[in-house]
Design a protein around this motif. Sequence first.
Motif, PDB file in Angstrom:
ATOM      1  N   LEU A  34      -3.277  -4.105 -13.817  1.00 15.40           N
ATOM      2  CA  LEU A  34      -3.574  -2.669 -13.762  1.00 15.40           C
ATOM      3  C   LEU A  34      -2.490  -1.920 -14.524  1.00 15.40           C
ATOM      4  O   LEU A  34      -1.348  -2.372 -14.594  1.00 15.40           O
ATOM      5  N   SER A  35      -2.865  -0.780 -15.082  1.00 21.18           N
ATOM      6  CA  SER A  35      -1.821   0.089 -15.611  1.00 21.18           C
ATOM      7  C   SER A  35      -1.133   0.758 -14.426  1.00 21.18           C
ATOM      8  O   SER A  35      -1.638   0.700 -13.295  1.00 21.18           O
ATOM      9  N   ILE A  36       0.011   1.409 -14.682  1.00 25.19           N
ATOM     10  CA  ILE A  36       0.741   2.051 -13.589  1.00 25.19           C
ATOM     11  C   ILE A  36      -0.153   3.076 -12.892  1.00 25.19           C
ATOM     12  O   ILE A  36      -0.195   3.159 -11.663  1.00 25.19           O
ATOM     13  N   SER A  54      -4.986   2.767  -6.737  1.00 19.38           N
ATOM     14  CA  SER A  54      -5.496   1.760  -5.816  1.00 19.38           C
ATOM     15  C   SER A  54      -4.509   1.430  -4.709  1.00 19.38           C
ATOM     16  O   SER A  54      -4.837   0.685  -3.797  1.00 19.38           O
ATOM     17  N   THR A  55      -3.296   1.985  -4.786  1.00 20.05           N
ATOM     18  CA  THR A  55      -2.268   1.545  -3.828  1.00 20.05           C
ATOM     19  C   THR A  55      -2.528   2.096  -2.437  1.00 20.05           C
ATOM     20  O   THR A  55      -3.188   3.125  -2.249  1.00 20.05           O
ATOM     21  N   THR A  56      -1.980   1.377  -1.463  1.00 17.65           N
ATOM     22  CA  THR A  56      -2.102   1.830  -0.079  1.00 17.65           C
ATOM     23  C   THR A  56      -0.747   2.201   0.488  1.00 17.65           C
ATOM     24  O   THR A  56      -0.641   2.640   1.623  1.00 17.65           O
ATOM     25  N   GLN A 102       5.503  11.846 -17.571  1.00 17.41           N
ATOM     26  CA  GLN A 102       5.301  10.649 -18.388  1.00 17.41           C
ATOM     27  C   GLN A 102       3.834  10.287 -18.260  1.00 17.41           C
ATOM     28  O   GLN A 102       3.284  10.283 -17.148  1.00 17.41           O
ATOM     29  N   ASN A 103       3.196   9.925 -19.355  1.00 20.78           N
ATOM     30  CA  ASN A 103       1.788   9.544 -19.295  1.00 20.78           C
ATOM     31  C   ASN A 103       1.680   8.071 -18.935  1.00 20.78           C
ATOM     32  O   ASN A 103       1.477   7.211 -19.790  1.00 20.78           O
ATOM     33  N   VAL A 104       1.814   7.771 -17.634  1.00 14.08           N
ATOM     34  CA  VAL A 104       1.846   6.374 -17.211  1.00 14.08           C
ATOM     35  C   VAL A 104       0.452   5.742 -17.228  1.00 14.08           C
ATOM     36  O   VAL A 104       0.290   4.588 -16.839  1.00 14.08           O
ATOM     37  N   TYR A 126       5.588  -4.131  -8.715  1.00 17.98           N
ATOM     38  CA  TYR A 126       4.342  -4.572  -9.352  1.00 17.98           C
ATOM     39  C   TYR A 126       4.542  -4.541 -10.851  1.00 17.98           C
ATOM     40  O   TYR A 126       5.015  -3.559 -11.417  1.00 17.98           O
ATOM     41  N   LYS A 127       4.178  -5.659 -11.484  1.00 14.99           N
ATOM     42  CA  LYS A 127       4.255  -5.693 -12.941  1.00 14.99           C
ATOM     43  C   LYS A 127       2.927  -5.181 -13.486  1.00 14.99           C
ATOM     44  O   LYS A 127       1.901  -5.871 -13.387  1.00 14.99           O
ATOM     45  N   ALA A 128       2.936  -4.003 -14.021  1.00 18.03           N
ATOM     46  CA  ALA A 128       1.707  -3.403 -14.526  1.00 18.03           C
ATOM     47  C   ALA A 128       1.519  -3.768 -15.993  1.00 18.03           C
ATOM     48  O   ALA A 128       2.413  -4.324 -16.617  1.00 18.03           O
ATOM     49  N   SER A 129       0.327  -3.473 -16.491  1.00 14.85           N
ATOM     50  CA  SER A 129       0.075  -3.803 -17.897  1.00 14.85           C
ATOM     51  C   SER A 129       0.937  -2.957 -18.813  1.00 14.85           C
ATOM     52  O   SER A 129       1.160  -3.324 -19.963  1.00 14.85           O
TER      53      SER A 129
END
Lengths: 503, 588
Positions: free
Chosen positions: A172-174, A180-182, A235-237, A322-325
């Motif tokens: 997932l991207s950031i 989607s995070t909880t 920032q455009n995450v 989390y390692k995002a794309s």
Amino acid sequence: MTLSKKYMIGNTTRFLIMMLVSLSILTACKDSWEERGMVSGEGLTLSLMDRINADANLSLFSAFLTKTGYAEVINSSKNYTIWAPTNAALQNLDASIVNDSLKLKSFVANHISNLTYATSVPADTAQRILMLNGKYIPFTKTTFDDATISTANQYAKNGILHVISAAVPVRLSIWEYLNSTTSGLNQKNYLLSLNKTGQDTTLATVIGYDPATGKPILKPGTGLVTTNRFLTSVQNVSNEQKQYTFFLLTDAAYSAEQAKLNKYYYTTSLDVDSTTANLTSWNLVKDLAVSGAYSLNALPSQLISVNNVKIPIDKNAIVASYKASNGWVYVMNSMNFAVSEKIPPITVEGENVSSFSAGGASGNIFYPIRSDYNGVSYKSLEVYRLSISGFTANYRLRNIPSATYKVYWRSIAGTTGDPQAVTFNQKVTFYSSNILTDLGYKPVSVASTDPIANALAYSERYLGDCVVSKYGNVTMSLIAAASTSVNVNTLLLDYVKLVPVIQ
Amino acid sequence: MKNILYNKLAFLIVIAAISLGGCKKMFDVPPEDKLDIKNAYKTVADADAAVIGVYGKFQGLAKQYLLLNEVRADLLDVTNNADPYLKQLNTHSVTVDNPYADPRSFYEVILNCNDVLKNFNVMNEKHLMSVDDYQKRYSDIVSLRCFLYLQLGIQYGAVPYVTDALVNVNDLKDESLFPKLSLDLLLDKLIADMSAIPYISSYSYPTGSSLVIATDGSNTQRMFINKYYMLGELQLWKGNYLEAARNYKNVMETEINNTNTNFMFNTFHVNYNDGTYGNGVLYTDGGTNYGGLHSESALSYSTTYGFKSMFCLGNTAANWNHEWIWAMPYNSGFNPVNPFVELFANTGAGKYMLKPSQTTIDAWASNPQANGIPYDARGKLSYAVSNGQPVVMKYIYNYDPLVPLTRNGMWYLWRGAGLHLHYAEAANRDGKGKLAWALLNTGIANTFADASLASSSNTAAYLATMITPYEEPYKFNAQYIASNTAYRGPYHKNAGVRGRSGVVALNVSYQTDMTGLEAKLVDEGGLELAFEGNRWADLVRVARRRNDPSFLAERVYQKLLRDGNPEASTVRAKLMSMDNWYLPFKWK
């Protein structure tokens, strides 16, 4: 008839023979010359799909390609690079991916790129390559994302095939992760509340034109675009092309940081209302993303946000990552920002006047530029030789946090070329929430040829305190002496600085 | 009967043959659009046409002149758009095939001069024009030829000195026929040439001459070389400082006898801005009541008055004529085309090949004004940042990128500020440091007037101090008192080169520091005359006089260093040898 004569041949014939000989030589040369740049071998005849099918160890990936329709895509006339995971890497692939055609499609596309990329090309540091699903995957001479390249650079007639020893998951991207995070719900909900949906006239369907104005009539519900203030001004995450590091605070950490800021954002009353909550939330989140992907090992103890605020990072406070794309997300259960950085001093430049108390003074208003005792240039406001008593320059200060401010000015008379060579008095007042704060007339310092006295003249002068009880706009006024005399009713200001008292 | 007929026919044919043969010249019609050599030089109008022709050809050298004198020096740098030959000039690594280093174009004009001079002599012998007309035209062309030779000497070191009317310039390649003269020997020849001309004055042709006319919006008087200035240059190069000063002073006195005081006070005197006339930096706000207090934004960009106007006005305007000694206008209606638009502009027809060097920009930025503004505003009026690029503006103020084919402008050669700086250079070397300081800094009156006498009842004593206490050519009368207009010396408005643009004066200790002041005069040339084609000559002349190559090498090195050129140190090492200052004298 002599023998010699028998073998004599005419000039014309001799010429023809020479031509034939040279022609045959040139013809014989032709093939080897033309072949100079050719590559021969299987690669010339096999397509990428043929190559994959020929390798029994790639049969699972081949089946996925066929199932998702990418087998046809990579048979098109374009060039592709495929990083194909082996059967061993794919046999344990999550069933939820295998059985969901959309997810599987994205998964397969995560291993295919347009254009050809050989391992001889990339440098040791990873280059990020755009895959067909829109994600960027880092590629080095030996690795593709976290997978090792086991067999590299197999050429086919329409591209290059690399075999890799592990599947590369679709990350997932950031911004997708945040959606989607909880965890960190307070921060998540606030950030998502900044979403705004509008109709993009270039994307919407035009159903007609207004006969009166000639403007297009757009079909409601088409061309809808969602923007988010965090993405546009911090920032455009959600951008896959660049990499970021994003900090997500747990609810407890979020509330704790918010509580530190509440008192600077009192609005209608001296309690926390929804406006105060919104303002503190913004002040908090505006410093929670930086550009650049910092892995846990590379994460320093402090980063600087786009707003020039130091972000203190305690690695012990990281509860998840989390390692995002497009970078890294760290969930933190504490982030102890310095309030003095969050509520910084405010500088009002003398030359940025909003209005003057009277018109017709333009011939007496100057904005001189000078070099200070350190050689640094600065601009000032100077009103000189004006026959108006108590002339005033007003400065409109916007969005001033509620706090007590220590007020300083820097104002130097008698610099080179300044006719105001003697000291004089002027004063600063503030008007906020219907309260007037008058700091009283104070003398302006005069430049000196003595270096020590000169440095003193250029230093900031403390004028007094100003209480801003509620967040909002403040009017600052610079008021001349109640006189019409030259060298007495002058106004001169480099800047006023408001330093909030942090408690 | 038949025989007779044949006889008659034959006779007719013979007659026809004879008569047609006699008509041979009927078919040899002289061309109507070309002038045959034997028809030229018949009247004074033909002589005028020859003079105009030589100057027209001379104007074709403008681009090469500017490139050789500025790109090789320290004020202009090349951009990435520049061609490789320009880059060679910039790094002093010129190859033989470099067209900008080809001396042939100079010699083509020189040979034209020689040819015209030869024919003027013939005309004079045949009394085809008056002695007066002959002397003026002859002297003018000799002076122009001296200018060209001095340029060749500066750029190439040793060059063949030819005064014969050769037919083909390529004959010059034969070195055995035309030996090269070193710059020093060349200067002797040129000074001898200039000393022998029969007519010398500032203006080559006085008002009323058939060569001084107003046409196509321009006046021709200042298109011709100033002979006193030329001789002053030669003497300054040679080191004859008194003679140099004398000739430069003659230029300053060009209009000294003009009864119109506007001309008399202002022409070539480097005066302060008096509200109508002046070519210094000025601000449109404040004023004397405000002690010179100015907003930065009030800098005047007027195109008719002040520093910028020098590069905007046409040559018929008074302010232009107060400053420019020699300049040749371009008119978009005629050849040659203005080459400077292409070199400097970054819009429209511009190719933006040259830009101000960082050292120049920094020099302006660190030169404060007396009004407290911490930089020299002449920089803002000499270059501008356009589309993020620093662009030299002096040549393109009259150029509109929306009309790219209209490239009006001028080739700027000599002007008042340069005159005063060169005069000061000579005076300084001749022991008149205080006078040189005055002309550089605050002007004659401010420097020499004894302020302690200002309020005394003895006005005469006060006024007396406003005349420099020297003999000619160092005597300047700058007398002025507000109460009595009878006392107005011709130099009373002189403000100094720095003074008229409001720049802080240098310390008075330079009045007795000859080499220090000389270096400051060269520095001032960079600030005031930047990009006008004077720089390389100024650096070479002073470095040569001091026998100190580092004076030149260090400045070029700093330019290349600040602009990030990797060859900076190599170039410095190369320029430390004087032989490497000169271009190869070769052509293909």
